[in-house]
Design a protein around this motif. Sequence first.
Motif, PDB file in Angstrom:
ATOM      1  N   LYS A   7       0.854  -1.193   0.000  1.00  0.00           N
ATOM      2  CA  LYS A   7       0.000   0.000   0.000  1.00  0.00           C
ATOM      3  C   LYS A   7       0.888   1.240   0.000  1.00  0.00           C
ATOM      4  O   LYS A   7       1.690   1.449   0.919  1.00  0.00           O
ATOM      5  CB  LYS A   7      -0.951  -0.004   1.200  1.00  0.00           C
ATOM      6  CG  LYS A   7      -2.006   1.096   1.116  1.00  0.00           C
ATOM      7  CD  LYS A   7      -1.599   2.333   1.858  1.00  0.00           C
ATOM      8  CE  LYS A   7      -2.529   3.493   1.590  1.00  0.00           C
ATOM      9  NZ  LYS A   7      -2.335   4.603   2.533  1.00  0.00           N
ATOM     10  N   SER A  11       0.886  10.324   1.204  1.00  0.00           N
ATOM     11  CA  SER A  11       1.812  11.192   1.934  1.00  0.00           C
ATOM     12  C   SER A  11       3.252  11.033   1.442  1.00  0.00           C
ATOM     13  O   SER A  11       4.054  11.940   1.569  1.00  0.00           O
ATOM     14  CB  SER A  11       1.763  10.867   3.427  1.00  0.00           C
ATOM     15  OG  SER A  11       2.171   9.540   3.626  1.00  0.00           O
ATOM     16  N   ASP A 158      -6.158   2.516   2.927  1.00  0.00           N
ATOM     17  CA  ASP A 158      -5.673   1.541   3.920  1.00  0.00           C
ATOM     18  C   ASP A 158      -6.708   0.430   4.085  1.00  0.00           C
ATOM     19  O   ASP A 158      -6.363  -0.751   4.108  1.00  0.00           O
ATOM     20  CB  ASP A 158      -5.458   2.214   5.288  1.00  0.00           C
ATOM     21  CG  ASP A 158      -4.231   3.106   5.304  1.00  0.00           C
ATOM     22  OD1 ASP A 158      -3.201   2.685   4.739  1.00  0.00           O
ATOM     23  OD2 ASP A 158      -4.297   4.210   5.859  1.00  0.00           O
ATOM     24  N   ILE A 175       3.429   1.466   3.045  1.00  0.00           N
ATOM     25  CA  ILE A 175       4.532   2.404   2.839  1.00  0.00           C
ATOM     26  C   ILE A 175       4.021   3.819   3.103  1.00  0.00           C
ATOM     27  O   ILE A 175       3.057   4.265   2.470  1.00  0.00           O
ATOM     28  CB  ILE A 175       5.086   2.256   1.416  1.00  0.00           C
ATOM     29  CG1 ILE A 175       5.595   0.819   1.274  1.00  0.00           C
ATOM     30  CG2 ILE A 175       6.196   3.265   1.148  1.00  0.00           C
ATOM     31  CD1 ILE A 175       6.202   0.493  -0.023  1.00  0.00           C
ATOM     32  N   VAL A 181       5.916   3.159  13.353  1.00  0.00           N
ATOM     33  CA  VAL A 181       5.105   3.765  14.413  1.00  0.00           C
ATOM     34  C   VAL A 181       6.069   4.263  15.490  1.00  0.00           C
ATOM     35  O   VAL A 181       6.918   3.515  15.967  1.00  0.00           O
ATOM     36  CB  VAL A 181       4.079   2.763  14.995  1.00  0.00           C
ATOM     37  CG1 VAL A 181       3.208   3.445  16.038  1.00  0.00           C
ATOM     38  CG2 VAL A 181       3.224   2.165  13.880  1.00  0.00           C
ATOM     39  N   MET A 182       5.958   5.544  15.808  1.00  0.00           N
ATOM     40  CA  MET A 182       6.868   6.182  16.763  1.00  0.00           C
ATOM     41  C   MET A 182       6.154   6.361  18.103  1.00  0.00           C
ATOM     42  O   MET A 182       5.012   6.821  18.147  1.00  0.00           O
ATOM     43  CB  MET A 182       7.269   7.580  16.267  1.00  0.00           C
ATOM     44  CG  MET A 182       7.723   7.664  14.832  1.00  0.00           C
ATOM     45  SD  MET A 182       9.321   6.927  14.601  1.00  0.00           S
ATOM     46  CE  MET A 182      10.350   8.087  15.469  1.00  0.00           C
TER      47      MET A 182
END
Length: 253
Positions: A7, A11, A158, A175, A181-182
């Motif tokens: 995907k 962005s 998504d 992608i 994930v932060m």
Amino acid sequence: MKYAVIKIGGSILSNMSQSVIDDILLMKQKNYMPIVVHGGGPFINKQLSRMGVESHFIDGLRVTDDETLHQTTQALIGDVNPTIVSKLNKSGPNAIGLNGMDLNLFDVEPLDPKFGHVATCSNVNKKSLTSICLNAIPVIAPISIDRMSNQKYNINADSLAYKISSEMNADLFIISDIPGVMIKEKIQSELNIKEINKHINTSEIYGGMIPKVTGAIVAIKQGCKSVKIIPGNVENALMKSIESTMIGTTITT
Ligand SMILES: Nc1ncnc2c1ncn2[C@@H]1O[C@H](COP(=O)(O)OP(=O)(O)O)[C@@H](O)[C@H]1O
Ligand SMILES: CC(=O)N[C@@H](CCC(=O)OP(=O)(O)O)C(=O)O
């Protein structure tokens, strides 16, 4: 051979490493049949503002009236889709651009009318998709039609990628424009359902990341083999992820 759904988020599209394209083309050598699903949020926003139409979102989904649907379709099917297809086809006839209306590739289920013409994918035409994959890399835009009413619908990319991955028992690579994930500025190499819920409650996971991680859990429960969220601006991120080098975030249940 196993299926891999890749995907590509809107962005990252303008800033995406060429290696994403190269890696997708190399996936067959790694025993994968690639299926590309793309978004295009920022491109749709630009197209709408050019036309003087305001963007509205509810729960991360674009409220889609007739004009928004028209402009969204133009941006996704007329611009983003052929751009990705042409990149994949630079070295030869590798990819084909599609949306839900082509070969009745997927059906839709409309959401609450407060969203306008927004739907989820209710069913994937596995027979068509399987035969396309034998000959080409499908590049799928998140637009389809309700064949009963003849109404077109806008689908979150998504959620479409999750549904296709579940139905095809595929590995899913999301992608995006982030290293993974932060949490507290640290990349999480793995996240499970309990940790995800905790981080959503503390707002360390917010906005566009919420449907990504919650959708991942549902998709894994429904047949998707694995979900990895990886950066699109790191050289060979996709290959590194396939080869299990620590990159991005793997979602587990
Ligand atoms: N914990 C988090 N880690 C990384 N990104 C996050 C987190 N929480 C929220 N985000 C946001 O999610 C965004 C990615 O979602 P989205 O903008 O929908 O991307 P895409 O266009 O790739 O689908 C990131 O750019 C970031 O702003
Ligand atoms: C219903 C809905 O919100 N559809 C999305 C479709 C594109 C998308 O999902 O793009 P990203 O992957 O870049 O977010 C939209 O109109 O923005």
